[in-house]
Design an enzyme around this catalytic site. Structure first.
Site, PDB file in Angstrom:
ATOM      1  N   HIS A   1       0.719  10.251 -28.082  1.00 20.26           N
ATOM      2  CA  HIS A   1       0.398   8.936 -27.503  1.00 20.26           C
ATOM      3  C   HIS A   1      -0.180   7.995 -28.550  1.00 20.26           C
ATOM      4  O   HIS A   1       0.108   6.801 -28.566  1.00 20.26           O
ATOM      5  CB  HIS A   1      -0.598   9.103 -26.350  1.00 20.26           C
ATOM      6  CG  HIS A   1       0.042   9.580 -25.086  1.00 20.26           C
ATOM      7  ND1 HIS A   1      -0.681   9.896 -23.959  1.00 20.26           N
ATOM      8  CD2 HIS A   1       1.346   9.778 -24.758  1.00 20.26           C
ATOM      9  CE1 HIS A   1       0.151  10.280 -22.996  1.00 20.26           C
ATOM     10  NE2 HIS A   1       1.377  10.229 -23.461  1.00 20.26           N
TER      11      HIS A   1
ATOM     12  N   ARG B   1       0.814  -1.237   0.000  1.00 22.11           N
ATOM     13  CA  ARG B   1       0.000   0.000   0.000  1.00 22.11           C
ATOM     14  C   ARG B   1       0.836   1.271   0.000  1.00 22.11           C
ATOM     15  O   ARG B   1       0.408   2.313   0.501  1.00 22.11           O
ATOM     16  CB  ARG B   1      -0.978   0.020   1.178  1.00 22.11           C
ATOM     17  CG  ARG B   1      -2.016  -1.088   1.085  1.00 22.11           C
ATOM     18  CD  ARG B   1      -3.258  -0.805   1.894  1.00 22.11           C
ATOM     19  NE  ARG B   1      -4.112  -1.993   1.895  1.00 22.11           N
ATOM     20  CZ  ARG B   1      -4.158  -2.874   2.886  1.00 22.11           C
ATOM     21  NH1 ARG B   1      -3.434  -2.690   3.960  1.00 22.11           N
ATOM     22  NH2 ARG B   1      -4.941  -3.914   2.786  1.00 22.11           N
TER      23      ARG B   1
ATOM     24  N   HIS C   1       9.643   8.374 -27.015  1.00 24.08           N
ATOM     25  CA  HIS C   1       8.511   9.172 -26.540  1.00 24.08           C
ATOM     26  C   HIS C   1       8.641  10.641 -26.964  1.00 24.08           C
ATOM     27  O   HIS C   1       7.693  11.230 -27.512  1.00 24.08           O
ATOM     28  CB  HIS C   1       8.395   9.055 -25.017  1.00 24.08           C
ATOM     29  CG  HIS C   1       7.364   9.959 -24.420  1.00 24.08           C
ATOM     30  ND1 HIS C   1       6.014   9.823 -24.685  1.00 24.08           N
ATOM     31  CD2 HIS C   1       7.474  11.035 -23.595  1.00 24.08           C
ATOM     32  CE1 HIS C   1       5.341  10.771 -24.041  1.00 24.08           C
ATOM     33  NE2 HIS C   1       6.206  11.516 -23.371  1.00 24.08           N
TER      34      HIS C   1
ATOM     35  N   LYS D   1       3.641  11.626 -11.500  1.00 23.49           N
ATOM     36  CA  LYS D   1       2.786  10.815 -12.374  1.00 23.49           C
ATOM     37  C   LYS D   1       3.471   9.478 -12.588  1.00 23.49           C
ATOM     38  O   LYS D   1       4.622   9.419 -13.020  1.00 23.49           O
ATOM     39  CB  LYS D   1       2.622  11.498 -13.729  1.00 23.49           C
ATOM     40  CG  LYS D   1       1.509  12.501 -13.793  1.00 23.49           C
ATOM     41  CD  LYS D   1       1.268  12.846 -15.256  1.00 23.49           C
ATOM     42  CE  LYS D   1       0.178  13.871 -15.438  1.00 23.49           C
ATOM     43  NZ  LYS D   1      -0.050  14.154 -16.866  1.00 23.49           N
TER      44      LYS D   1
ATOM     45  N   ARG E   1      -1.796  22.017 -15.082  1.00 22.78           N
ATOM     46  CA  ARG E   1      -0.783  20.995 -15.337  1.00 22.78           C
ATOM     47  C   ARG E   1      -1.045  20.239 -16.640  1.00 22.78           C
ATOM     48  O   ARG E   1      -0.112  19.772 -17.304  1.00 22.78           O
ATOM     49  CB  ARG E   1      -0.695  20.010 -14.164  1.00 22.78           C
ATOM     50  CG  ARG E   1       0.331  18.930 -14.406  1.00 22.78           C
ATOM     51  CD  ARG E   1       0.627  18.081 -13.186  1.00 22.78           C
ATOM     52  NE  ARG E   1       1.609  17.073 -13.552  1.00 22.78           N
ATOM     53  CZ  ARG E   1       2.144  16.224 -12.716  1.00 22.78           C
ATOM     54  NH1 ARG E   1       1.821  16.243 -11.455  1.00 22.78           N
ATOM     55  NH2 ARG E   1       3.024  15.325 -13.131  1.00 22.78           N
TER      56      ARG E   1
END
Lengths: 348, 348
Positions: free
Chosen positions: B239, B112, B252, B134, B228
């Site tokens: 993407h 967790r 990327h 992120k 953001r």
């Protein structure tokens, strides 16, 4: 998700536990209900009759602790992507503790986290697992070792759902109620000893007391840095029993019941619990037909399994032991030989 | 994790970005470093020479975006359990953006959630992905669709690591720097136009400016409820390009570069960007040998793919478009035919 006020609701810092008949629920975005075929057959109509949303989908997962794994999580995520849920969508966990834990996890990692609500249908989930935001899955190392804290947006406790719950599951749920009373609530323990379960209001009152106790503990220590860990009384042993016996042999509450007996033996040896108190807990567990015996095959390997449990930090095992009834304490420095001695009593 | 103070450090609300040579790092508990074989060969010794902990383990994962999946996550979790990490342990993401995203996710769901730090070794990871918390993995529906917000305990930006970075990866990282400058920092954009990259201090200054820009945006809007999201300029298209071309065809940053060109075409049509500004961005991307052309096979299916992206809520696509250079805006109501027209320009 909106619903009407109710005087029995319990308010936590970030959400409300609604108590009583399921109110009208509305959600502006898409909703994905996750349940199992059995609960769907019994209660899905009730939920759907009270639910209004932009689009409603239902995904069923197999019933049982052995399906609390990544495969089931992936199935839920696939369904969510196929139905094009987005960040404004909502998942509903509709079922027992396994469904609650899994849906909390899946909704916590779908698009980096979306809202979910808990509508528990078992006693165990109503009194314990649906409140507090602990989510997770099992793996071959142990129980709930992978997961996250993800608080539900709301919890709806409707005791009516329990009418269809098998007696064995109801009893297993009582193990968690007894656990809560031994740790935190002596008057609840005494109510349980004298409870007249033929009176339907008695069960309602007991559920309400148990949830209130849990809610207080969770509100104080959301991420289990301290006192919340006391709710794991019986679990340190119980998780190992569940894993060693193969998930599904014992219900979770049953394994916790056995775990409480083991913890009590240790508490007895350390003079934290009197023989009379230990007997009173045993009698109460037996009254609800919760198993209280277990045969440990290998004492040393049972001991080693403690170290994989999340509660065991820095190569020390943190035991959660009752200190009389209604009180609980943590013990980290118990010599291995004393623990082995207690485990040995279960190996005969 | 403790380290010395440094005047170039950038302080975010919950952690610090350390800039410069890797300081001495100490941790009381166990540490699991996650890296790939290439980075390990080049730089692991440097890290180990600066790291002190109770026990240190290293787990390598294959290099590349195509390994950003549940299987790799499971491998890290297995290693963590095998080495008996606990809640006081630390994971270190040592590598590029893929490693940072994966380790952030794995550490976020291990027991967790445990602490992790970022030590990025690529330009892209240093200027962009290591900051902001992120984390996530890809699946067949798209990029980063599964994950969570999990802030690192610290980020260590050591530009020395870039000396061994292949030119193509350095350039791909520059795409994100250009992105940041177009959205938020006109003076950085102008510096980039006039940069003398043969001067080693120029790269240092550019990296520092880019990180500072990113840090400011993230500090303002940690969970991407607003501004953001502007950092996704170029990503809505990029993407899809990454997924349609098979992860690994484009780096990327390269896909983001092409995505910026596509977004610019849309911005041009909406009079948000002048032809001169659009050309200036194109020239800058080309200067760093970032690909700026792409052939869309099927315009309609490219359009449909937008709806699986996290940025596309409620069946509306939120486009992030430059509004002049140094400014950015969100457009949610662009008619489908206009988008198709722009996509059509790339289908010829």
């Amino acid at each position: 998700m909106e619903s009407q006020a109710n005087p029995l609701n319990i308010t936590l810092p970030s959400y409300t536990i609604h108590f009583g008949d399921l109110p009208k629920l509305t959600h502006k975005g898409k909703v994905l209900i996750i349940t199992n075929p059995k609960i769907a057959g019994l209660h899905l109509q009730t939920l759907l009759a009270n639910l209004e949303a932009k689009e409603i989908y239902c995904h069923t997962i197999p019933d049982g602790e052995s399906y609390k794994n990544f495969e089931t999580i992936n199935g839920i995520l696939e369904a969510a992507f196929n139905h094009r849920l987005d960040r404004h969508s909502l998942m509903i966990a509709f079922g027992g503790g396994v469904i609650g834990d899994i849906v909390g996890f899946a909704s916590g990692i779908f698009m980096r986290g979306i809202d979910f609500i808990q509508i528990p249908t078992t006693l165990l989930a109503q009194v314990d697992s649906s409140v507090g935001g602990k989510t997770g899955i099992n793996n071959h190392f142990g129980k709930n070792l992978i997961g996250l804290f993800h608080q539900p947006k709301a919890v709806y406790i409707n005791p009516t759902f329990l009418a269809t719950l098998p007696k064995r599951e109801l009893n297993a749920g009582m193990a968690e109620v007894i656990k809560m009373s031994v740790c935190f609530n002596k008057s609840l323990f005494e109510s349980l000893q004298n409870a007249d379960m033929t009176n339907p209001n008695t069960l309602l009152e007991i559920i309400y007391q148990a949830i209130s106790t849990k809610a207080k503990v969770v509100a104080e220590d959301e991420k289990e840095h301290g006192i919340r860990a006391a709710l794991n009384y019986g679990h340190t042993f119980g998780h190992i029993i569940e894993r060693q016996s193969g998930y599904g042999t014992y219900l979770h509450g049953e394994a916790v019941g056995i775990g409480m007996i083991m913890a009590n033996q240790l508490a007895l040896k350390l003079n934290l619990l009197s023989q009379a108190e230990s007997n009173a807990i045993l009698t109460l567990l037996q009254h609800y037909q919760i198993p209280t015996t277990y045969r440990i095959q290998n004492v040393e390997s049972f001991y080693q399994a403690f170290f994989l449990d999340k509660k065991s930090l820095n190569d020390k095992i943190k035991f959660i032991l009752p200190n009389g009834i209604g009180n609980v304490c943590f013990k980290e420095e118990i010599p291995k030989e004393i623990v082995l001695e207690v485990l040995g009593e279960f190996a005969k």
